[in-house]
Design an enzyme around this catalytic site. Structure first.
Site, PDB file in Angstrom:
ATOM      1  N   SER A 254      -4.871  10.049  -6.198  1.00 41.07           N
ATOM      2  CA  SER A 254      -3.893  10.844  -5.464  1.00 41.07           C
ATOM      3  C   SER A 254      -2.543  10.905  -6.187  1.00 41.07           C
ATOM      4  O   SER A 254      -2.507  11.298  -7.344  1.00 41.07           O
ATOM      5  CB  SER A 254      -3.780  10.277  -4.045  1.00 41.07           C
ATOM      6  N   HIS A 396     -10.811  12.065   1.096  1.00 36.60           N
ATOM      7  CA  HIS A 396      -9.751  11.692   0.154  1.00 36.60           C
ATOM      8  C   HIS A 396      -9.684  10.172   0.037  1.00 36.60           C
ATOM      9  O   HIS A 396      -9.178   9.490   0.931  1.00 36.60           O
ATOM     10  CB  HIS A 396      -8.423  12.248   0.699  1.00 36.60           C
TER      11      HIS A 396
HETATM   12  C1  GTR Z   1      -0.455  13.420   0.274  1.00 33.20           C
HETATM   13  C2  GTR Z   1       0.206  14.349  -0.690  1.00 33.20           C
HETATM   14  C3  GTR Z   1      -0.720  14.520  -1.858  1.00 33.20           C
HETATM   15  C4  GTR Z   1      -1.260  13.189  -2.352  1.00 33.20           C
HETATM   16  C5  GTR Z   1      -1.438  12.131  -1.278  1.00 33.20           C
HETATM   17  C6  GTR Z   1      -1.528  10.684  -1.738  1.00 33.20           C
HETATM   18  O1  GTR Z   1       0.108  13.361   1.504  1.00 33.20           O
HETATM   19  O2  GTR Z   1       0.467  15.575  -0.064  1.00 33.20           O
HETATM   20  O3  GTR Z   1      -0.086  15.257  -2.865  1.00 33.20           O
HETATM   21  O4  GTR Z   1      -0.539  12.702  -3.401  1.00 33.20           O
HETATM   22  O5  GTR Z   1      -0.446  12.166  -0.354  1.00 33.20           O
HETATM   23  O6  GTR Z   1      -0.924  10.266  -2.712  1.00 33.20           O
HETATM   24  O7  GTR Z   1      -2.206   9.930  -1.044  1.00 33.20           O
END
Ligand code: GTR
Length: 415
Positions: A254, A396
């Protein structure tokens, strides 16, 4: 008055976030037509004809654009990084590994440092290749190992200090040891805490010029600071006799995936970069405006990027680069892009396409970047080229499955 009342009612029922969500596109048929900047055409319109053109002129041109328009330049300073190995235990994890903790000092003073946690497999022949990346919750959260020091930065969280091992599902330490890889990690807050305080905490103020109180509009945001911290760790790896510093894969999930790609771009000592679900500002093409957009990320996490990046909110077509060129900056080194199918916010297809459009640069070196042009099916990794890719089933996250592919990819290039 009526409208105001309606707004109050809607907000009460959480409908403003619904309205907000409407701005985010998850419909492939609504992806705008776009033209990507060609990595093999100079800013002046001339073609990049050779490997030398790329290395000597086009790569620096693209790197400069990412530095000044996206992540921000890291101020020039003589590197005064120095290190202290604080703890070393040759019988960690029941004898499977050696655990080390190293203080990496950012300047010549001993006041500012990050703590590097390392596990090196005890069963090894000579120097070991290494996976290295930032963690979200503190070094002590990557494994239940009681001996891991809880960093001062994490202790500041008071009651919110994560439990030991809280993030262990994301760090398959034993599996890596068995496969013959060392692992190193740093809590990102040791370099720069992840909130917007106008760049008063973290490493930024250490390098302000006299009278400077915040970075200039083309100077480093937080992602650049984190990437710089990763380079400081690389200075240490070059001195560690257990580590093969020519085989260090920088990786991240991320926001740390965005950072890993940028670290690989600015520091060519990293032999491989691995991006897991890095999305907008990472592997995903900005011009697709699918899932998280430049405007969204600039409003949610404005401190990650330099001030100049703000001018591209809702104006992606004006960006002089796009994220496939960030992937191309890795060439000829191997790079792996991992997506998760339920993580549409990060635009899996846009992440895949970055690999496709970076591929011609690998061609200049006589190498195959990404060997396919069609997105593979879920859980069918493409490992054969210098650019690897998979889209995992699920959400995610960074899971054992992702790591298994990273290890296979690293085996192909490091062993
Ligand atoms: C989210 C963000 C993403 C990603 C994520 C993370 O909320 O919008 O770009 O980086 O966080 O790092 O878990």
């Amino acid at each position: 008055m009526k409208i105001f009342f309606l707004f109050i009612v809607l907000s009460f029922f959480g409908a403003t976030s619904y309205i907000d969500a409407q701005e985010i596109n998850y419909d492939e048929s609504k992806v705008p037509n776009y033209t990507l900047p060609d990595p093999l055409v100079f800013e002046n319109g001339k073609n990049v004809l050779s490997k030398t053109d790329w290395i000597k002129k086009r790569r620096p041109e693209i790197l400069h654009l990412f530095e000044t328009q996206v992540y921000g330049k890291i101020p020039k300073h003589s590197k005064e990084t120095h290190f202290k190995v604080m703890n070393e235990d040759k019988q960690a994890l029941g004898g499977l590994a050696t655990r080390k903790e190293i203080a990496v000092y950012f300047t010549k003073s001993d006041n500012h440092y990050m703590t590097l946690l390392m596990y090196v497999p005890n069963k090894r022949n000579g120097k070991t290749p290494l996976f290295f990346g930032l963690n979200f919750k503190g070094n002590h959260a990557i494994h239940p190992d009681e001996k891991i020091t809880i960093s001062e930065e994490v202790l500041k969280l008071g009651k919110r200090v994560p439990k030991r091992g809280a993030a262990s599902s994301r760090w398959p330490v034993e599996m890596l040891m068995e496969k013959g890889y060392a692992l190193a990690t740093v809590y990102r807050g040791d370099i720069d805490p992840d909130f917007d305080d106008g760049f008063q905490n973290g490493v930024h103020p250490l390098f302000y010029k006299k009278g400077q109180t915040k970075p200039a509009s083309d100077e480093w945001g937080t992602i650049s600071a984190w990437a710089w911290g990763l380079s400081c760790a690389m200075d240490y790896f070059e001195t560690d006799k257990d580590i093969d510093a020519k085989k260090v894969a920088v990786l991240g999930h991320s926001r740390h995936g965005k950072t890993a790609l940028w670290a690989g771009a600015i520091d060519e000592r990293f032999a491989m970069a691995i991006s897991n679900d890095s999305g907008c500002g990472g592997a995903a093409l900005s011009r697709r405006k699918y899932g998280e957009t430049v405007a969204k990320i600039n409003s949610l996490f404005s401190h990650w990027f330099c001030e100049n990046f703000k001018q591209y909110s809702n104006k992606e077509e004006n960006l002089p680069i796009d994220q496939h060129q960030l992937i191309a900056l890795m060439a000829p080194r191997p790079v792996y892009i991992a997506s998760a199918i339920e993580d549409q916010w990060a635009d899996p297809k846009g992440e895949f396409l970055s690999g496709v459009h970076a591929t011609p640069v690998y061609g200049l070196f006589g190498l195959t970047g990404l060997p396919v042009k069609e997105m593979p099916k879920v859980d069918q990794p493409v490992l054969q080229g210098r650019i690897g890719y998979h889209v995992r089933s699920g959400n995610h996250d960074i899971k054992q499955y992702d790591w298994e592919q990273f290890v296979k990819f690293a085996d192909l290039h490091f062993k």
